[in-house]
Design a protein around this motif. Structure first.
Motif, PDB file in Angstrom:
ATOM      1  N   TYR A 106       6.210  15.687  -3.757  1.00 59.32           N
ATOM      2  CA  TYR A 106       6.731  14.921  -2.627  1.00 59.32           C
ATOM      3  C   TYR A 106       7.619  15.700  -1.666  1.00 59.32           C
ATOM      4  CZ  TYR A 106       4.863  10.895  -5.020  1.00 59.32           C
ATOM      5  OH  TYR A 106       4.007  10.013  -5.603  1.00 59.32           O
ATOM      6  N   ARG A 172       6.936  13.820   4.373  1.00 64.43           N
ATOM      7  CA  ARG A 172       7.603  12.658   3.773  1.00 64.43           C
ATOM      8  C   ARG A 172       9.043  13.002   3.432  1.00 64.43           C
ATOM      9  NH1 ARG A 172       3.783  10.033  -0.739  1.00 64.43           N
ATOM     10  NH2 ARG A 172       5.254   8.386  -0.349  1.00 64.43           N
ATOM     11  N   ARG A 336     -11.394  18.228  -4.693  1.00 61.53           N
ATOM     12  CA  ARG A 336     -10.018  18.327  -4.180  1.00 61.53           C
ATOM     13  C   ARG A 336      -9.140  17.108  -4.463  1.00 61.53           C
ATOM     14  NH1 ARG A 336     -10.027  23.715  -3.410  1.00 61.53           N
ATOM     15  NH2 ARG A 336     -11.660  24.331  -1.949  1.00 61.53           N
ATOM     16  N   CYS A 337      -9.771  15.998  -4.818  1.00 54.07           N
ATOM     17  CA  CYS A 337      -8.984  14.757  -4.934  1.00 54.07           C
ATOM     18  C   CYS A 337      -9.069  14.118  -6.319  1.00 54.07           C
ATOM     19  CB  CYS A 337      -9.444  13.719  -3.915  1.00 54.07           C
ATOM     20  SG  CYS A 337      -9.818  14.375  -2.277  1.00 54.07           S
ATOM     21  N   CYS A 340      -6.684  13.731  -9.493  1.00 58.29           N
ATOM     22  CA  CYS A 340      -5.651  12.676  -9.518  1.00 58.29           C
ATOM     23  C   CYS A 340      -6.294  11.296  -9.350  1.00 58.29           C
ATOM     24  CB  CYS A 340      -4.634  12.878  -8.404  1.00 58.29           C
ATOM     25  SG  CYS A 340      -3.756  14.435  -8.529  1.00 58.29           S
ATOM     26  N   HIS A 341      -7.220  11.203  -8.379  1.00 59.69           N
ATOM     27  CA  HIS A 341      -7.791   9.889  -8.059  1.00 59.69           C
ATOM     28  C   HIS A 341      -9.047   9.624  -8.887  1.00 59.69           C
ATOM     29  CE1 HIS A 341      -5.076   8.977  -4.775  1.00 59.69           C
ATOM     30  NE2 HIS A 341      -5.162  10.246  -4.417  1.00 59.69           N
ATOM     31  N   PRO A 354      -3.373   7.153  -8.595  1.00 59.47           N
ATOM     32  CA  PRO A 354      -2.314   6.719  -7.689  1.00 59.47           C
ATOM     33  C   PRO A 354      -2.823   5.625  -6.741  1.00 59.47           C
ATOM     34  CG  PRO A 354      -2.525   9.112  -7.673  1.00 59.47           C
ATOM     35  CD  PRO A 354      -3.655   8.582  -8.486  1.00 59.47           C
ATOM     36  N   LYS A 355      -2.071   4.537  -6.670  1.00 56.19           N
ATOM     37  CA  LYS A 355      -2.400   3.396  -5.796  1.00 56.19           C
ATOM     38  C   LYS A 355      -3.776   2.822  -6.126  1.00 56.19           C
ATOM     39  CE  LYS A 355       1.237   4.133  -3.346  1.00 56.19           C
ATOM     40  NZ  LYS A 355       2.315   3.303  -3.021  1.00 56.19           N
ATOM     41  N   VAL A 371     -10.044   5.301   4.836  1.00 50.79           N
ATOM     42  CA  VAL A 371      -8.723   5.761   4.371  1.00 50.79           C
ATOM     43  C   VAL A 371      -8.759   7.267   4.090  1.00 50.79           C
ATOM     44  CG1 VAL A 371      -6.813   5.066   2.906  1.00 50.79           C
ATOM     45  CG2 VAL A 371      -8.749   3.550   3.176  1.00 50.79           C
ATOM     46  N   TYR A 375      -6.202   9.950   5.675  1.00 51.74           N
ATOM     47  CA  TYR A 375      -5.273  10.726   4.848  1.00 51.74           C
ATOM     48  C   TYR A 375      -5.648  12.201   4.714  1.00 51.74           C
ATOM     49  CZ  TYR A 375      -2.253   6.910   3.627  1.00 51.74           C
ATOM     50  OH  TYR A 375      -1.338   5.916   3.715  1.00 51.74           O
ATOM     51  N   MET A 382      -2.946  13.997   2.398  1.00 48.48           N
ATOM     52  CA  MET A 382      -3.517  14.216   1.075  1.00 48.48           C
ATOM     53  C   MET A 382      -4.372  15.480   1.126  1.00 48.48           C
ATOM     54  SD  MET A 382      -2.837  12.110  -1.407  1.00 48.48           S
ATOM     55  CE  MET A 382      -1.309  11.201  -1.216  1.00 48.48           C
ATOM     56  N   PRO A 384      -1.345  15.801  -1.723  1.00 47.11           N
ATOM     57  CA  PRO A 384       0.076  15.964  -1.443  1.00 47.11           C
ATOM     58  C   PRO A 384       0.430  17.461  -1.390  1.00 47.11           C
ATOM     59  CG  PRO A 384      -0.274  14.508  -3.342  1.00 47.11           C
ATOM     60  CD  PRO A 384      -1.604  15.058  -2.979  1.00 47.11           C
ATOM     61  N   VAL A 387      -1.804  20.485  -2.879  1.00 45.86           N
ATOM     62  CA  VAL A 387      -1.771  21.098  -4.215  1.00 45.86           C
ATOM     63  C   VAL A 387      -3.146  21.585  -4.653  1.00 45.86           C
ATOM     64  CG1 VAL A 387       0.288  19.994  -5.209  1.00 45.86           C
ATOM     65  CG2 VAL A 387      -1.878  18.772  -5.228  1.00 45.86           C
TER      66      VAL A 387
HETATM   67  C1  HEC Z   1      -1.951  15.883  -7.140  1.00 49.01           C
HETATM   68  C2  HEC Z   1      -2.557  14.613  -7.155  1.00 49.01           C
HETATM   69  C3  HEC Z   1      -3.304  14.121  -5.922  1.00 49.01           C
HETATM   70  C4  HEC Z   1      -4.368  14.699  -5.284  1.00 49.01           C
HETATM   71  C5  HEC Z   1      -5.040  16.013  -5.616  1.00 49.01           C
HETATM   72  C6  HEC Z   1      -4.740  13.774  -4.227  1.00 49.01           C
HETATM   73  N1  HEC Z   1      -3.906  12.702  -4.231  1.00 49.01           N
HETATM   74 FE1  HEC Z   1      -4.056  11.067  -3.036  1.00 49.01          FE
HETATM   75  N2  HEC Z   1      -2.373  10.298  -3.885  1.00 49.01           N
HETATM   76  C7  HEC Z   1      -1.620  10.918  -4.839  1.00 49.01           C
HETATM   77  C8  HEC Z   1      -0.417  10.150  -5.078  1.00 49.01           C
HETATM   78  C9  HEC Z   1       0.703  10.484  -6.069  1.00 49.01           C
HETATM   79  C10 HEC Z   1      -0.464   9.044  -4.193  1.00 49.01           C
HETATM   80  C11 HEC Z   1       0.555   7.939  -4.040  1.00 49.01           C
HETATM   81  C12 HEC Z   1       1.535   8.321  -2.989  1.00 49.01           C
HETATM   82  C13 HEC Z   1       2.628   7.297  -2.843  1.00 49.01           C
HETATM   83  O1  HEC Z   1       3.239   6.928  -3.827  1.00 49.01           O
HETATM   84  O2  HEC Z   1       2.862   6.874  -1.714  1.00 49.01           O
HETATM   85  C14 HEC Z   1      -1.731   9.157  -3.486  1.00 49.01           C
HETATM   86  C15 HEC Z   1      -2.169   8.234  -2.547  1.00 49.01           C
HETATM   87  C16 HEC Z   1      -3.390   8.330  -1.898  1.00 49.01           C
HETATM   88  C17 HEC Z   1      -3.922   7.318  -1.036  1.00 49.01           C
HETATM   89  C18 HEC Z   1      -3.302   5.969  -0.785  1.00 49.01           C
HETATM   90  C19 HEC Z   1      -2.295   6.057   0.302  1.00 49.01           C
HETATM   91  C20 HEC Z   1      -1.529   4.765   0.444  1.00 49.01           C
HETATM   92  O3  HEC Z   1      -0.288   4.843   0.327  1.00 49.01           O
HETATM   93  O4  HEC Z   1      -2.137   3.736   0.632  1.00 49.01           O
HETATM   94  C21 HEC Z   1      -5.107   7.785  -0.553  1.00 49.01           C
HETATM   95  C22 HEC Z   1      -6.047   7.074   0.387  1.00 49.01           C
HETATM   96  C23 HEC Z   1      -5.304   9.097  -1.110  1.00 49.01           C
HETATM   97  N3  HEC Z   1      -4.240   9.397  -1.920  1.00 49.01           N
HETATM   98  C24 HEC Z   1      -6.389   9.901  -0.831  1.00 49.01           C
HETATM   99  C25 HEC Z   1      -6.537  11.185  -1.323  1.00 49.01           C
HETATM  100  C26 HEC Z   1      -7.605  12.079  -0.913  1.00 49.01           C
HETATM  101  C27 HEC Z   1      -8.703  11.733   0.069  1.00 49.01           C
HETATM  102  C28 HEC Z   1      -7.430  13.226  -1.620  1.00 49.01           C
HETATM  103  C29 HEC Z   1      -8.249  14.492  -1.555  1.00 49.01           C
HETATM  104  C30 HEC Z   1      -8.486  15.048  -0.270  1.00 49.01           C
HETATM  105  C31 HEC Z   1      -6.247  13.041  -2.458  1.00 49.01           C
HETATM  106  N4  HEC Z   1      -5.741  11.806  -2.234  1.00 49.01           N
HETATM  107  C32 HEC Z   1      -5.774  13.992  -3.356  1.00 49.01           C
HETATM  108  C33 HEC Z   1      -1.948  12.043  -5.556  1.00 49.01           C
HETATM  109  C34 HEC Z   1      -3.002  12.882  -5.237  1.00 49.01           C
END
Ligand code: HEC
Length: 405
Positions: A106, A172, A336-337, A340-341, A354-355, A371, A375, A382, A384, A387
């Motif tokens: 963060y 953030r 890439r995502c 975590c997701h 997450p979420k 979305v 993001y 994203m 974050p 990473v």
């Molecule tokens: C290291 C772990 C990680 C990776 C890799 C990651 N995310 Fe996330 N993502 C998170 C976390 C933690 C949150 C929640 C953030 C928060 O608490 O506001 C999140 C939240 C989100 C959300 C919801 C946002 C919201 O607040 O509504 C979206 C959409 C999203 N990620 C898309 C992606 C996409 C697309 C990728 C790849 C390009 C990605 N993330 C890669 C950890 C990750």
């Protein structure tokens, strides 16, 4: 087990923080309204306070203000301070819990600045204390004689700090620290000025001395500053959840616009409640500021910058004039995502997606298309702090897929 604790501590402290904040801001709005609405009565000469009648909850209230103090100390006196203290304490706890303990996700963005979690937390927390000292110094200085000059310098200081945080932290992290800085000034006003001054007045009353009117005046100045800062601080707390704002390279400009808009809306109510007039122009100017903030956020997002060919990317897909193939998109998102997701995330410390944003299948990825576009395509919220090291070309492909008609 650990993740259950983390989840619940996060939820309960946010719950506490928001509740305390509502109580604090509610009482700030209430007392500003009351102060503006006071009318002189025979027992209280003009300039020495006044009286207001209110109706609420099935009864009538007759409230009187005595400036600096009544002739004798009443037996039962209600203080309003814990709303402020508990908002700050729970807020600082949250800052530590989310941004300092979770600094790698963060707070620290290596593309902005490579910091260790300890240094980042030190800069963050240290800056809040320095911020208070600077603000307090300004209010005590000669500058404070000129209200508008003080407001202008205070404004420049906050916008500068927002810019400074953007040079140190993730988007953030920068906005949350700007919010925390203002919140700290506000609570410092209560803890280190308003309350001590009130105690001095009480000590004078008890000792049978005439209290110095300067104490009441100072406290009122500080509480008026707090009032003008409430709306901007709320915006800042929320903005760290909205990618278009926190990923903007011009977030500090948005901070400036919101400071003006938020203060102007309070000006409207303070004048209206005094029964003077309804200065609707304040809403007009505030609306223009917010419109400018929206435009800046949209135009400065990475994908939009590219569309304006400010930093054109050599993209083989675009050169060939072909939209990215679906398999390519699935490959990028899963590479890439999805660590975590996913239904069972591989990222250490995560037990649920997450979420609840999950990218296990091509259908799920399709469902989240707009979305993902926002993001990871239009903005770089994203992954974050990147990473998982997504490349600009991959972002571009995501943007093309998600955002182009
Ligand atoms: C290291 C772990 C990680 C990776 C890799 C990651 N995310 Fe996330 N993502 C998170 C976390 C933690 C949150 C929640 C953030 C928060 O608490 O506001 C999140 C939240 C989100 C959300 C919801 C946002 C919201 O607040 O509504 C979206 C959409 C999203 N990620 C898309 C992606 C996409 C697309 C990728 C790849 C390009 C990605 N993330 C890669 C950890 C990750």
């Amino acid at each position: 087990m650990e993740s259950v604790v983390v989840e619940w501590v996060s939820l309960i402290t946010r719950w506490t923080h928001i509740t305390a904040g509502i109580a604090w801001i509610g009482s700030s709005f209430y007392f500003m309204h009351l102060d503006a609405a006071l009318r002189g009565i025979p027992e209280i000469p003009a300039g020495k306070g006044g009286e207001a009648w209110e109706v609420h909850g099935g009864g009538f209230y007759q409230v009187r203000k005595y400036l600096v103090a009544p002739d004798r100390l009443p037996d039962h006196l209600i203080w309003h301070k814990w709303q402020a203290y508990s908002t700050w304490l729970s807020g600082i706890f949250l800052l530590g819990w989310i941004y300092y303990l979770g600094a790698e996700l963060y707070l620290i963005d290596p593309s902005v600045r490579v910091l260790t979690p300890l240094t980042a937390a030190g800069i963050g927390f240290g800056s809040l204390l320095v911020g208070w000292l600077v603000y307090d110094g300004l209010v005590r200085s000669k500058l404070a004689k000129h209200e508008m000059a003080l407001a202008a310098v205070g404004f420049v200081f906050i916008v500068f700090m927002a810019w400074f945080y953007q040079q140190m932290f993730s988007g953030r992290g920068a906005l949350i620290h700007t919010g925390a800085l203002i919140g700290t000034m506000m609570v410092g006003n209560v803890f280190l000025n308003i309350m001590p001054n009130q105690r001095k007045v009480i000590a004078d009353l008890v000792a049978g001395r005439l209290p110095n009117p300067a104490y009441g005046k100072q406290a009122k100045t500080r509480s008026t500053h707090n009032n003008y800062l409430t709306l901007p601080v709320l915006f800042l707390m929320l903005s760290s959840h909205f990618a278009l704002v926190f990923t903007s390279p011009y977030a500090f400009v948005i901070v400036g616009l919101v400071l003006v808009a938020g203060a102007l809306v309070r000006v409207f109510y303070n004048i209206r409640h005094a029964g003077k007039s309804d200065p609707w122009w304040t809403w007009g100017v505030a609306g223009l500021c917010i419109a400018a903030a929206i435009a800046i956020s949209a135009l400065s997002a990475p994908a939009a910058r590219e569309a304006l060919s400010l930093d054109a990317l050599p993209d083989p897909i675009e050169v060939a004039g072909l939209p990215p193939a679906p398999e390519e998109i699935v490959g990028i998102v899963q590479g890439r995502c999805a660590m975590c997701h996913a239904a069972t995330p591989a990222w250490p410390g995560l037990t649920v997606a997450p979420k609840d944003v999950r990218f296990d299948t091509a259908e799920e990825i399709e469902r989240w298309k707009p979305v993902i576009g926002l993001y990871a395509g239009r903005t770089n919220a994203m992954p974050p702090n990147n990473v998982s090291e997504i490349t600009p070309e991959e972002r571009h492909a995501l943007a093309q897929w998600a955002l182009l008609p």
